[in-house]
Scaffold this motif. Structure first.
Motif, PDB file in Angstrom:
ATOM      1  N   ASP A 191       4.640 -11.751  -2.249  1.00  7.60           N
ATOM      2  CA  ASP A 191       3.930 -12.283  -1.083  1.00  7.60           C
ATOM      3  C   ASP A 191       3.025 -11.224  -0.459  1.00  7.60           C
ATOM      4  OD1 ASP A 191       5.753 -10.612   0.221  1.00  7.60           O
ATOM      5  OD2 ASP A 191       7.049 -12.268   0.828  1.00  7.60           O
ATOM      6  N   GLY A 192       2.896 -10.090  -1.129  1.00 10.32           N
ATOM      7  CA  GLY A 192       1.985  -9.045  -0.684  1.00 10.32           C
ATOM      8  C   GLY A 192       1.569  -8.198  -1.864  1.00 10.32           C
ATOM      9  N   ALA A 193       0.325  -7.722  -1.841  1.00 12.04           N
ATOM     10  CA  ALA A 193      -0.175  -6.923  -2.955  1.00 12.04           C
ATOM     11  C   ALA A 193      -1.186  -5.907  -2.458  1.00 12.04           C
ATOM     12  CB  ALA A 193      -0.813  -7.820  -4.023  1.00 12.04           C
ATOM     13  N   ALA A 194      -1.296  -4.805  -3.207  1.00 11.63           N
ATOM     14  CA  ALA A 194      -2.304  -3.784  -2.935  1.00 11.63           C
ATOM     15  C   ALA A 194      -2.773  -3.237  -4.261  1.00 11.63           C
ATOM     16  CB  ALA A 194      -1.732  -2.667  -2.064  1.00 11.63           C
ATOM     17  N   CYS A 195      -4.044  -2.861  -4.311  1.00  9.30           N
ATOM     18  CA  CYS A 195      -4.614  -2.322  -5.536  1.00  9.30           C
ATOM     19  C   CYS A 195      -5.616  -1.239  -5.157  1.00  9.30           C
ATOM     20  CB  CYS A 195      -5.293  -3.435  -6.332  1.00  9.30           C
ATOM     21  SG  CYS A 195      -5.894  -2.925  -7.972  1.00  9.30           S
ATOM     22  N   MET A 196      -5.670  -0.165  -5.933  1.00 11.07           N
ATOM     23  CA  MET A 196      -6.598   0.916  -5.658  1.00 11.07           C
ATOM     24  C   MET A 196      -7.036   1.549  -6.973  1.00 11.07           C
ATOM     25  SD  MET A 196      -3.823   3.689  -4.165  1.00 11.07           S
ATOM     26  CE  MET A 196      -4.937   5.095  -4.112  1.00 11.07           C
ATOM     27  N   HIS A 197      -8.171   2.234  -6.932  1.00  8.99           N
ATOM     28  CA  HIS A 197      -8.640   2.955  -8.104  1.00  8.99           C
ATOM     29  C   HIS A 197      -7.732   4.151  -8.361  1.00  8.99           C
ATOM     30  CE1 HIS A 197     -12.151   0.483  -8.193  1.00  8.99           C
ATOM     31  NE2 HIS A 197     -12.604   0.918  -7.033  1.00  8.99           N
ATOM     32  N   SER A 198      -7.457   4.401  -9.633  1.00  8.72           N
ATOM     33  CA  SER A 198      -6.681   5.565 -10.020  1.00  8.72           C
ATOM     34  C   SER A 198      -7.589   6.776 -10.105  1.00  8.72           C
ATOM     35  CB  SER A 198      -6.016   5.305 -11.372  1.00  8.72           C
ATOM     36  OG  SER A 198      -5.467   6.475 -11.917  1.00  8.72           O
ATOM     37  N   SER A 199      -6.977   7.966 -10.161  1.00 11.66           N
ATOM     38  CA  SER A 199      -7.756   9.181 -10.382  1.00 11.66           C
ATOM     39  C   SER A 199      -8.302   9.241 -11.806  1.00 11.66           C
ATOM     40  CB  SER A 199      -6.894  10.422 -10.114  1.00 11.66           C
ATOM     41  OG  SER A 199      -5.740  10.419 -10.950  1.00 11.66           O
ATOM     42  N   MET A 200      -7.753   8.410 -12.687  1.00 11.87           N
ATOM     43  CA  MET A 200      -8.242   8.309 -14.058  1.00 11.87           C
ATOM     44  C   MET A 200      -9.399   7.322 -14.102  1.00 11.87           C
ATOM     45  SD  MET A 200      -6.485  10.316 -16.044  1.00 11.87           S
ATOM     46  CE  MET A 200      -6.744   9.631 -17.679  1.00 11.87           C
ATOM     47  N   PRO A 201     -10.545   7.702 -14.638  1.00 15.33           N
ATOM     48  CA  PRO A 201     -11.692   6.792 -14.693  1.00 15.33           C
ATOM     49  C   PRO A 201     -11.350   5.495 -15.425  1.00 15.33           C
ATOM     50  CG  PRO A 201     -12.348   9.032 -15.272  1.00 15.33           C
ATOM     51  CD  PRO A 201     -10.855   9.033 -15.208  1.00 15.33           C
ATOM     52  N   GLY A 202     -11.828   4.374 -14.885  1.00 20.18           N
ATOM     53  CA  GLY A 202     -11.630   3.086 -15.525  1.00 20.18           C
ATOM     54  C   GLY A 202     -10.255   2.497 -15.374  1.00 20.18           C
ATOM     55  N   ARG A 203      -9.456   3.041 -14.453  1.00 19.44           N
ATOM     56  CA  ARG A 203      -8.090   2.557 -14.293  1.00 19.44           C
ATOM     57  C   ARG A 203      -7.795   2.236 -12.835  1.00 19.44           C
ATOM     58  NH1 ARG A 203      -3.476   6.445 -16.200  1.00 19.44           N
ATOM     59  NH2 ARG A 203      -4.601   6.272 -18.182  1.00 19.44           N
ATOM     60  N   SER A 204      -6.938   1.237 -12.626  1.00 21.95           N
ATOM     61  CA  SER A 204      -6.478   0.884 -11.287  1.00 21.95           C
ATOM     62  C   SER A 204      -4.960   0.873 -11.284  1.00 21.95           C
ATOM     63  CB  SER A 204      -7.003  -0.497 -10.864  1.00 21.95           C
ATOM     64  OG  SER A 204      -8.406  -0.517 -10.813  1.00 21.95           O
ATOM     65  N   ILE A 205      -4.396   0.965 -10.089  1.00 23.61           N
ATOM     66  CA  ILE A 205      -2.949   0.867  -9.929  1.00 23.61           C
ATOM     67  C   ILE A 205      -2.671  -0.129  -8.816  1.00 23.61           C
ATOM     68  CG2 ILE A 205      -2.904   2.853  -8.365  1.00 23.61           C
ATOM     69  CD1 ILE A 205      -0.081   3.469  -9.511  1.00 23.61           C
ATOM     70  N   ALA A 206      -1.677  -0.962  -9.009  1.00 20.88           N
ATOM     71  CA  ALA A 206      -1.381  -2.022  -8.048  1.00 20.88           C
ATOM     72  C   ALA A 206       0.112  -2.056  -7.751  1.00 20.88           C
ATOM     73  CB  ALA A 206      -1.843  -3.372  -8.591  1.00 20.88           C
ATOM     74  N   ALA A 232       0.834  -1.209   0.000  1.00 20.04           N
ATOM     75  CA  ALA A 232       0.000   0.000   0.000  1.00 20.04           C
ATOM     76  C   ALA A 232       0.862   1.250   0.000  1.00 20.04           C
ATOM     77  CB  ALA A 232      -0.929  -0.007   1.209  1.00 20.04           C
ATOM     78  N   ARG A 233       1.991   1.233   0.697  1.00 19.35           N
ATOM     79  CA  ARG A 233       2.867   2.411   0.758  1.00 19.35           C
ATOM     80  C   ARG A 233       3.435   2.763  -0.605  1.00 19.35           C
ATOM     81  NH1 ARG A 233       4.574   0.085   5.654  1.00 19.35           N
ATOM     82  NH2 ARG A 233       6.409  -0.843   4.667  1.00 19.35           N
ATOM     83  N   VAL A 234       3.577   1.779  -1.471  1.00 16.41           N
ATOM     84  CA  VAL A 234       4.157   2.024  -2.791  1.00 16.41           C
ATOM     85  C   VAL A 234       3.246   2.885  -3.652  1.00 16.41           C
ATOM     86  CG1 VAL A 234       4.930   0.918  -4.930  1.00 16.41           C
ATOM     87  CG2 VAL A 234       5.474  -0.128  -2.714  1.00 16.41           C
ATOM     88  N   ILE A 235       1.938   2.682  -3.544  1.00 21.48           N
ATOM     89  CA  ILE A 235       1.007   3.362  -4.456  1.00 21.48           C
ATOM     90  C   ILE A 235       0.151   4.420  -3.783  1.00 21.48           C
ATOM     91  CG2 ILE A 235       0.884   1.458  -6.091  1.00 21.48           C
ATOM     92  CD1 ILE A 235      -1.696   0.551  -4.743  1.00 21.48           C
ATOM     93  N   ASP A 236       0.068   4.414  -2.461  1.00 18.34           N
ATOM     94  CA  ASP A 236      -0.809   5.356  -1.753  1.00 18.34           C
ATOM     95  C   ASP A 236       0.040   6.445  -1.121  1.00 18.34           C
ATOM     96  OD1 ASP A 236      -2.994   6.549  -0.641  1.00 18.34           O
ATOM     97  OD2 ASP A 236      -3.260   5.091   0.971  1.00 18.34           O
ATOM     98  N   LYS A 240      -0.101  -0.573 -13.720  1.00 19.75           N
ATOM     99  CA  LYS A 240      -1.235   0.278 -14.071  1.00 19.75           C
ATOM    100  C   LYS A 240      -2.149  -0.536 -14.975  1.00 19.75           C
ATOM    101  CE  LYS A 240       0.914   4.860 -13.745  1.00 19.75           C
ATOM    102  NZ  LYS A 240       1.179   6.121 -14.485  1.00 19.75           N
ATOM    103  N   ILE A 241      -3.411  -0.592 -14.613  1.00 20.04           N
ATOM    104  CA  ILE A 241      -4.366  -1.453 -15.311  1.00 20.04           C
ATOM    105  C   ILE A 241      -5.500  -0.583 -15.837  1.00 20.04           C
ATOM    106  CG2 ILE A 241      -5.873  -3.466 -15.100  1.00 20.04           C
ATOM    107  CD1 ILE A 241      -4.146  -4.115 -12.506  1.00 20.04           C
ATOM    108  N   GLY A 242      -5.543  -0.390 -17.138  1.00 22.94           N
ATOM    109  CA  GLY A 242      -6.573   0.438 -17.755  1.00 22.94           C
ATOM    110  C   GLY A 242      -7.426  -0.354 -18.720  1.00 22.94           C
ATOM    111  N   GLN A 243      -8.332   0.335 -19.398  1.00 22.34           N
ATOM    112  CA  GLN A 243      -9.119  -0.302 -20.443  1.00 22.34           C
ATOM    113  C   GLN A 243      -8.217  -0.580 -21.645  1.00 22.34           C
ATOM    114  OE1 GLN A 243     -12.297  -1.200 -19.788  1.00 22.34           O
ATOM    115  NE2 GLN A 243     -11.913  -0.341 -17.753  1.00 22.34           N
TER     116      GLN A 243
END
Length: 286
Positions: free
Chosen positions: A64-79, A15-19, A92-95
């Motif tokens: 051995d650990g993962a975190a994922c959250m919605h990006s500020s860009m609609p339809g995209r996530s970052i993990a 979580a610290r990596v992306i948040d 970065k996971i987008g359409q």
């Protein structure tokens, strides 16, 4: 935001990596969220990347650990994926038709061979995965929000960008702002190259950084931003001198920047931009 993690110490490390919010209250909230994750309290997700997991198994097998959250860009996530508490990958996971994300992948490939004075994410994967377009980079260890750059740091980065394009052009990041700059043990890193382009705009990134620190973050006020954009000893004049540009070219760059800004829906941001535009003699854009 919708933060999902595997929980525990490794989930908190991911979580610290992306948040990494840029505003103070956001940083406080992020710290509390990560503390809750570390204590394994509340909901967790055994597989935060379930939607695109099959094709990304090679990354997940190393973590051995993962975190994922919605990006500020609609339809995209970052993990983020970590192993043994150390960051491994940022995804970065987008359409499938996420053109800015595809542009970022292209520019990460191009910058990989450039002699830059700052770090750029190391691209390890970019492809369509099912209905998604995924960009994966190696994560930086102990990366943290850079805060306000010093004058020399900002001039150093923007001078390199201004002279890194093909021929006489510039490598324009497009959104050079505090939230896209990190400090690492190996030096400053610049992330999020989605709007990057090669163009004859050597002062654009510097102007954008100065304006955004006031318009979005409220770290500076209108008179301070105006002075940095127009004063003979301001940042824009200093970078122009380093690049061999004359004052009229600096003035033209400032005018072109504001002329190209689309209106924004956040009233205080628009008011700040209008205030600076008026101070430098440019009619506000509507």
């Amino acid at each position: 935001m919708g933060l999902r993690t595997t929980g525990g110490r490794n989930g908190a490390a991911a979580a610290r990596v992306i948040d990494r919010p840029s505003r103070l209250m956001g940083r406080v909230a992020s710290f509390l969220d990560q503390l809750v994750v570390r204590m394994d309290i509340g909901p967790r997700a055994d597989d935060p990347l379930a939607a695109v997991e099959p094709q990304l198994r090679r990354f997940l097998n190393e973590a051995d650990g993962a975190a994922c959250m919605h990006s500020s860009m609609p339809g995209r996530s970052i993990a983020a994926l970590v192993a043994g508490g150390s960051p491994r990958y940022v995804l970065k996971i987008g359409q499938a038709d996420d053109h800015p994300l595809r542009n970022e992948a292209e520019f990460l490939k191009r910058t990989a061979g450039m002699a830059l004075s700052f770090r750029v994410p190391d691209l390890t994967y970019a492809d369509v995965v099912g209905e998604h377009y995924v960009v994966a980079t190696h994560a930086w260890r102990r990366a943290r929000f850079a805060g306000m750059l010093t004058r020399n740091e900002l001039l150093g980065i923007t001078e390199v960008l201004a002279t890194a394009g093909p021929g006489s052009g510039s490598l324009v990041h497009g959104d050079l702002a505090p939230w896209n700059i990190l400090r690492t043990p190996e030096g400053i890193g610049v992330i999020d190259w989605e709007t990057a382009t090669f163009a004859d705009q050597p002062l654009r990134d510097l102007i954008h950084y100065v304006v955004q620190t006031g318009a979005i973050l409220r770290w500076t006020d209108v008179p301070t931003v105006t002075r940095e954009l127009t004063h003979p000893r301001g940042l824009v004049s200093e970078l122009a001198r380093r690049l061999g540009l004359v004052r009229s070219q600096a003035d033209e760059a400032v005018h072109a920047y504001f002329a190209g800004l689309p209106p924004v829906g956040v009233r205080q941001v628009q008011r700040f931009r209008d205030g600076v535009a008026t101070a430098v003699g440019i009619p506000p854009v509507r």
